[in-house]
Design an enzyme around this catalytic site. Structure first.
Site, short mmCIF file in Angstrom:
data_model
loop_
_atom_site.label_atom_id
_atom_site.label_comp_id
_atom_site.label_asym_id
_atom_site.label_seq_id
_atom_site.Cartn_x
_atom_site.Cartn_y
_atom_site.Cartn_z
N HIS A 93 1.14 5.49 -1.36
CA HIS A 93 0.69 6.60 -2.19
C HIS A 93 1.96 7.53 -2.51
O HIS A 93 2.41 8.22 -1.44
CB HIS A 93 -0.37 7.51 -1.31
CG HIS A 93 -1.72 6.86 -0.91
ND1 HIS A 93 -2.61 6.39 -1.55
CD2 HIS A 93 -1.93 6.48 0.46
CE1 HIS A 93 -3.47 5.96 -0.88
NE2 HIS A 93 -3.00 5.89 0.19
N TYR A 146 -5.21 7.88 -6.87
CA TYR A 146 -6.31 8.50 -6.87
C TYR A 146 -5.92 9.93 -7.29
O TYR A 146 -7.38 10.66 -7.50
CB TYR A 146 -7.14 8.55 -5.55
CG TYR A 146 -6.43 9.20 -4.51
CD1 TYR A 146 -6.55 10.65 -4.16
CD2 TYR A 146 -5.46 8.14 -3.61
CE1 TYR A 146 -5.77 10.96 -2.98
CE2 TYR A 146 -4.99 8.86 -2.44
CZ TYR A 146 -5.06 10.07 -2.22
OH TYR A 146 -4.38 10.61 -0.97
N HIS A 150 -5.56 -1.06 6.28
CA HIS A 150 -5.59 -0.75 7.43
C HIS A 150 -6.49 -1.81 8.16
O HIS A 150 -6.02 -2.43 9.14
CB HIS A 150 -6.23 0.55 7.74
CG HIS A 150 -5.31 1.66 6.82
ND1 HIS A 150 -4.22 1.91 7.27
CD2 HIS A 150 -5.76 2.74 6.07
CE1 HIS A 150 -3.75 2.96 6.62
NE2 HIS A 150 -4.57 3.28 5.64
N ASP A 158 2.36 2.90 3.04
CA ASP A 158 1.23 4.15 2.74
C ASP A 158 1.71 5.49 2.59
O ASP A 158 1.99 5.86 1.57
CB ASP A 158 0.28 3.66 4.05
CG ASP A 158 -0.77 4.40 3.68
OD1 ASP A 158 -1.03 5.25 3.19
OD2 ASP A 158 -1.68 4.59 5.00
N HIS A 218 0.83 -1.16 -0.06
CA HIS A 218 -0.11 0.07 0.16
C HIS A 218 0.90 1.16 0.01
O HIS A 218 1.49 1.56 1.03
CB HIS A 218 -0.84 -0.14 1.20
CG HIS A 218 -1.85 1.16 1.33
ND1 HIS A 218 -2.94 1.10 0.27
CD2 HIS A 218 -2.20 2.15 1.90
CE1 HIS A 218 -3.37 2.19 0.53
NE2 HIS A 218 -3.23 2.72 1.39
ZN ZN Z 1 -3.79 4.74 1.99
#
Ligand code: ZN
Length: 454
Positions: A67, A127, A277, A328, A65
């Site tokens: 970003h 995103y 999570h 993350d 995970h």
């Molecule tokens: Zn995230």
């Protein structure tokens, strides 16, 4: 990425120690041809033409995970008061400033930092799709293409988890319009999202998966469309699930269900699904995840940084939920730190030690992560698997005192990312002697972050 031999040419590698099928073996000769392991033999001398790797060599690690652009926030958000929700304000500032070129530079440097840490595959939960006002770029996938190119430049595999984001949140039981800063995350609707994702062109070593941002940002009818897309494509799908108690409260107010139950009822749960999570789960949520064959991605260093809480790892394990690991927000990029944090955080809440051993924790960082990202043939040194190798020096003060009998414990409970010396991805050398072969990682991170946030 430079390679030390033509891609495809057979090579022989000799490891002082190697983790083969869960067991640390000595003096291991590993054959590689093309992108795969062709032979593995322990207790042999180093052949004259073999590449010699001193230390402990293990399979590649998966950062399930990520970003990538959150890397810009490291040490800018760790001080002062606040919560997840105040952290999100600075994250929105960084998100607003990016364009495809700067996204490419920042992601390339961030993925190269991952390579230095032994990460051979990343799941990019992506995103940031459109221009700041929400208008698509001329190429509606310009930002996603920048992420794919960045992973290619950094020499690691990527599963681009193209993320559906439609709503600004849930207020008083109803979905609200995205605010100005959320416009660029949003597609018109799930059908437009599916059409855009269908036009993405992955290169070798890349897959296109899907993600539902969260039940705050996607309504149940649209979640169902993502579930249908993933089933038809046979690709993994991820979602942020119950990171915050407020998310649970908002979901229950709007739907009368927890986020996990809502996703289940919309058809998203199954072996293809990873809940990211999964911190604030009810016993029923845990049961639903286990019954469906879904997995969970824990992100302990981010959850710690944001004050999110500690997920029910012991309960998930008890019902057979595989757990993988992600950095993350990249407060830290160190998969050994993520792995031991699962056990150490569990000790803090249970007042009990030993829920997870080094072997189980390592598998979370390697095989479970690769599976969650759709790479069933990676995460283990095994004939036929993808030729990913990560070598950890045994010469640092951190691991001093190791013995052949406790090497895996030393790795998981004492090593750091900076102990990684050599990394091979799909048969190509990406990191040699602690140096990335094509990216000046610190300089590129420094330049791209300061360009973005000053
Ligand atoms: Zn995230």
């Amino acid at each position: 990425v430079n390679v030390s031999a033509p891609i495809g040419a057979p090579r022989l590698i000799w490891c002082e120690y190697a983790l083969v099928d869960g067991r640390v073996c000595e003096r291991v000769a590993i054959g590689v041809a093309g992108h795969r392991f062709t032979s593995i033999e322990a207790d042999v001398e180093c052949a004259p033409d073999a590449r010699r790797l001193s230390g402990l060599t293990v399979s590649g690690l998966a950062n399930t995970h990520s970003h990538a652009f959150h890397r810009a926030l490291r040490h800018r958000t760790q001080t002062g008061h606040g919560s997840f929700w105040t952290w999100r304000e600075l994250m929105y500032t960084a998100a607003a400033a990016l364009d495809p070129d700067s996204m490419h530079r920042l992601a390339r440097a961030t993925f190269a930092e991952m390579a230095l840490a032994g990460v051979t595959c990343v799941g990019e939960f992506h995103y940031l799709h459109h221009q700041p006002d929400g208008t698509p770029y001329d190429d509606p996938n310009a930002m996603g293409a920048a992420v794919l190119a960045a992973a290619d430049d950094a020499g690691i595999r990527v599963t681009l988890l193209d993320t559906l984001y439609l709503h600004g949140g849930i207020v008083d039981g109803s979905y609200v319009e995205p605010d100005q800063r959320q416009q660029r995350f949003c597609d018109v609707d799930a059908a437009h999202w599916a059409e855009r994702v269908g036009a993405l062109a992955p290169a070798r070593g890349q897959q296109i998966g899907a993600a539902v941002h969260s039940v705050r940002a996607v309504d149940p009818a649209s979640i169902r469309i993502v579930a249908e897309w993933a089933a038809a494509a046979g690709q993994p799908v991820h979602a942020h699930v119950s990171e915050q108690p407020a998310e649970n409260d908002q979901c229950i107010a709007a739907h009368g269900s927890t986020p996990t139950a809502l996703l289940d009822e919309a058809g998203l749960l199954g072996p293809w699904f990873t809940a990211v999570h999964a911190t604030h789960l009810t016993p029923d949520d845990v049961h639903r995840l286990g019954a469906s064959g879904a997995s969970v991605c824990l992100c302990p260093t981010t959850e710690r940084d944001l004050g999110d809480g500690v997920g029910p790892s012991r309960g998930l394990d008890a019902v057979g939920v595989a757990m993988s690991l992600g950095s993350d927000s990249h407060a830290v990029i160190d998969m050994f730190e993520e792995a031991r944090a699962v056990e150490l955080d569990e000790r803090l809440i249970s007042h009990d030690r030993g829920a997870f051993g080094a072997s189980e924790l390592f598998d979370m960082a390697a095989i479970a992560g690769h599976r969650s990202l759709g790479w069933a043939d990676a995460g283990k040194i095994r004939v036929g698997n993808r030729a990913d190798l990560v070598t950890i020096s045994l010469g640092s003060p951190r691991l001093a005192g190791w013995s052949a009998a406790n090497l895996l414990d030393a790795l998981v409970f004492a090593a750091t990312a900076s102990d990684v010396t050599d990394v091979m991805v799909d048969g190509c050398d990406v990191v040699t002697d602690g140096v990335h072969r094509s990216v000046d990682v610190a300089a590129e991170l420094h330049a791209s972050i300061n360009e973005l946030l000053g």
